[in-house]
Enzyme design. Structure first.
Site, PDB file in Angstrom:
ATOM      1  N   CYS A 186       0.816  -1.219   0.000  1.00 54.91           N
ATOM      2  CA  CYS A 186       0.000   0.000   0.000  1.00 54.91           C
ATOM      3  C   CYS A 186       0.853   1.274   0.000  1.00 54.91           C
ATOM      4  O   CYS A 186       1.491   1.554  -0.977  1.00 54.91           O
ATOM      5  CB  CYS A 186      -1.023  -0.026   1.144  1.00 54.91           C
ATOM      6  SG  CYS A 186      -2.358   1.137   0.853  1.00 54.91           S
ATOM      7  N   HIS A 209      -3.845  -5.071   0.474  1.00 53.15           N
ATOM      8  CA  HIS A 209      -3.391  -5.430   1.832  1.00 53.15           C
ATOM      9  C   HIS A 209      -3.552  -6.933   2.068  1.00 53.15           C
ATOM     10  O   HIS A 209      -4.499  -7.355   2.746  1.00 53.15           O
ATOM     11  CB  HIS A 209      -4.216  -4.661   2.879  1.00 53.15           C
ATOM     12  CG  HIS A 209      -3.832  -3.228   3.023  1.00 53.15           C
ATOM     13  ND1 HIS A 209      -2.824  -2.820   3.889  1.00 53.15           N
ATOM     14  CD2 HIS A 209      -4.296  -2.117   2.428  1.00 53.15           C
ATOM     15  CE1 HIS A 209      -2.708  -1.496   3.817  1.00 53.15           C
ATOM     16  NE2 HIS A 209      -3.583  -1.044   2.934  1.00 53.15           N
ATOM     17  N   GLU A 263      -2.083  -8.762   4.079  1.00 54.36           N
ATOM     18  CA  GLU A 263      -1.988  -9.121   5.511  1.00 54.36           C
ATOM     19  C   GLU A 263      -3.369  -9.236   6.154  1.00 54.36           C
ATOM     20  O   GLU A 263      -3.512  -9.884   7.187  1.00 54.36           O
ATOM     21  CB  GLU A 263      -1.111  -8.102   6.262  1.00 54.36           C
ATOM     22  CG  GLU A 263      -1.754  -6.770   6.612  1.00 54.36           C
ATOM     23  CD  GLU A 263      -1.841  -5.787   5.444  1.00 54.36           C
ATOM     24  OE1 GLU A 263      -1.482  -6.150   4.301  1.00 54.36           O
ATOM     25  OE2 GLU A 263      -2.276  -4.636   5.690  1.00 54.36           O
TER      26      GLU A 263
END
Ligand code: MN
Length: 239
Positions: free
Chosen positions: A112, A218, A220
């Site tokens: 990001c 993202h 994660e």
């Protein structure tokens, strides 16, 4: 096998009337790296180049987390009216950290804001505001339309013969999306490896590096998805 150490660059917030100056990092980055077999540590911001060099003696790889906008002066632009909050302290750390890490061919995974900072560090530029500069049918800031962090809301198409393609093992993947900025001119040495259907750059890499991958989404937050997990596994596997 001993766990390799990944330094995660965190973000900062300024002192206000009610809160002191702080470092902060979403815990999902730590969890994703732990799950992929690494030992994560959090790197504070600093403007001291000796400390930045010292970080590189401690870690086996660098993860650039998400965060606020990069200061437009860093890429020679005037601030756009829709520029978001910036994080100048993090810029001061991140740009030299990227350059020093890449000079050593240290594995680096940028997420990001991280892909945006990576692009700027390598001489690229950014669109400062997608809604006003690149109007799109897609909602790249999915929180504005009520989607959670872990919701996979738009597809990205992955270029053939790229590291990303071999990591993901497919020609596309579904991602989440939490950005209002995007890569414009691409930095030196980087190639674009994925786009969303509206043409926004969603991933880059440098095929000449041991591991230099950046993604605009993202992963994660979407480790329930195998393709997202593979990104972390590939990064940790390259350490
Ligand atoms: Mn997006």
């Amino acid at each position: 096998m001993a766990r390799k150490v990944v330094g995660i660059l965190c973000s900062t917030s300024n002192k206000t009337d009610t809160t002191p100056a702080r470092h902060y990092l979403n815990r999902a980055y730590v969890w994703a790296l732990e799950q992929a077999g690494a030992t994560p540590i959090i790197l504070p911001v600093t403007s001291d180049l000796d400390i930045i060099n010292s970080y590189l003696g401690i870690v086996d790889g660098i993860l650039l987390s998400g965060g606020e906008d990069v200061e437009p002066q860093r890429y020679g632009a005037e601030p756009h009216p829709q520029l978001g909050k910036t994080d100048i302290s993090r810029d001061e750390t991140e740009i030299p950290l990227i350059k020093t890490a890449l000079a050593q061919d240290m594995p680096l995974f940028a997420i990001c804001r991280g892909i945006q900072a990576l692009n700027v560090a390598l001489g690229g530029t950014l669109y400062q505001d997608i809604p006003s500069e690149l109007p799109s049918e897609l909602h790249h800031l999915q929180s504005e339309v009520g989607f959670a962090r872990n919701a996979l809301t738009h597809k990205v198409t992955i270029e053939p013969n790229t590291r990303l393609r071999s990591i993901v093992g497919d020609s596309d993947m579904m991602t989440n999306s939490f950005h209002h900025q995007a890569l414009q001119k691409i930095g030196n040495g980087l190639i674009v490896t994925a786009h969303s259907s509206d043409g926004i750059v969603e991933a880059v890499e440098n095929p000449g590096c041991s591991f230099l991958v950046g993604v605009q989404f993202h992963p994660e937050d979407t480790t329930h998805d195998e393709k997202s997990r593979r990104l972390f596994e590939a990064f940790v596997g390259a350490l």
